[in-house]
Design an enzyme around this catalytic site. Structure first.
Site, PDB file in Angstrom:
ATOM      1  N   LYS A  11       0.663  -1.253  -0.007  1.00 36.97           N
ATOM      2  CA  LYS A  11       0.144  -0.014   0.000  1.00 36.97           C
ATOM      3  C   LYS A  11       0.850   1.309  -0.019  1.00 36.97           C
ATOM      4  CE  LYS A  11       0.670   1.766   4.067  1.00 36.97           C
ATOM      5  NZ  LYS A  11       1.293   3.133   4.657  1.00 36.97           N
ATOM      6  N   ASP A 142      -2.684  -1.346  10.032  1.00 39.37           N
ATOM      7  CA  ASP A 142      -2.814  -1.340   8.620  1.00 39.37           C
ATOM      8  C   ASP A 142      -3.687  -2.510   8.290  1.00 39.37           C
ATOM      9  OD1 ASP A 142      -1.525   1.231   8.365  1.00 39.37           O
ATOM     10  OD2 ASP A 142       0.411   0.479   7.814  1.00 39.37           O
TER      11      ASP A 142
END
EC number: 2.7.1.148
Length: 316
Positions: A11, A142
């Protein structure tokens, strides 16, 4: 024995703003998170030993309980002990590490997310994505995002997710110095020490600021898939502490801009830097130009793209 092969994307952050200190000791954040087309591959395979065995050839990947992938397996075995006992045996986890380590790209978190998804399938638990994301929040901020991926505005510690329209296909160049690692706790603690006096002090102020960001320029640009506008709205508070401490990261950012990147920014706590491009050809040329100018064997560069899927699984 039964196994699943999972692809686990990295990401980047298109936006990261630190609002203040939470009662639990974490920071209250507003982030726009985005999966990209750079993947680890994880095989989750049932074994007869009853143990968690973690395998990876990358020298910087720990093969112990300090690895989120290992802790994800521990969590599933504990939470679903009756099913685990009925299934019998343990699990072998093999990681093909393609995402840089300690890079601000959620490489460890996405591996942990893949193990959750893999064991959900392997043990036929039938957990929904929201249920998996609730478990994922116990492993790290996350990890819930990594389950589903895509383009998301994340609040709280990063575990409260609000989907945005996908930005599939936008080319990016990703860069990281292999000889630089930034500690995420250091980055946030240093930011607190230097800028904590400017923190918003209460939940009502946080909500007001979140509303402003939801209605702001970046979200509108994403909704319109306007690459130029997205590039203009990129923001990462942690650059304020990381760039002065690591001048090579600032130099890399400047080099991307010099050679025509539409927008460039450090991802997360760094030290990875990404550059948005209009076309794949521009991205490929930019990679070559930056590599030639900086001429540093420690600098790794990748051409990839924004991609919407989170964890994907195939039965083996």
């Amino acid at each position: 024995m039964s196994a699943y092969l999972l692809t686990a994307p990295a990401k980047i952050n298109l936006y990261l703003e630190i609002l203040g200190d939470r009662p639990d000791g974490f920071h209250e954040l507003v982030m726009v998170m985005q999966t990209i087309g750079l993947y680890d591959r994880i095989e989750v395979r049932q074994n007869r030993s009853g143990d968690i065995n973690l395998y990876c050839q990358h020298p910087e990947v720990p093969l112990t309980a300090s690895n989120i992938a290992y802790r994800a397996a521990q969590l599933m075995m504990t939470r679903f002990a009756d099913i685990y006992a009925r299934v019998g045996g343990g699990v072998d986890i093999t990681i093909e590490k393609n995402i840089p380590v300690a890079a601000g790209l959620a490489g460890g978190s996405t591996d942990g997310a893949a193990v959750l998804v893999g064991l959900n399938l392997l043990w036929d638990l039938g957990l929904t994505q929201p249920e998996l994301q609730t478990l994922a929040a116990e492993l790290g901020s996350d990890v819930p995002f990594c389950i589903g991926g895509g383009t998301v505005i994340a609040t709280g510690r990063g575990e409260i997710l609000d989907p945005l329209p996908d930005l599939d296909g936008i080319p990016i160049v990703l860069a990281k110095y292999s000889n630089i690692a930034v500690s995420t706790p250091w980055a946030y603690q240093t930011y607190r020490a230097q800028f904590g006096e400017h923190y918003l002090q209460d939940a009502a102020s946080w909500r007001t600021r979140m509303t402003q960001i939801h209605a702001g320029g970046l979200i509108k640009a994403i909704q319109q898939k306007n690459i130029q506008a997205i590039a203009h709205e990129l923001h990462n508070d942690l650059e304020k502490v990381v760039l002065p401490e690591f001048p090579q990261v600032q130099q890399l950012r400047d080099c991307f801009t010099k050679h025509g990147a539409i927008g460039t920014m450090m991802s997360g706590s760094g030290p990875s830097v990404f550059a948005l491009c209009e076309t794949l050809a521009q991205a490929q040329a930019l990679k070559v130009q930056v590599a030639q100018e900086l001429n540093d064997p420690a600098l790794d560069l990748w051409v990839t793209h924004i991609a919407s899927p989170g964890i994907q699984a195939d039965f083996r």
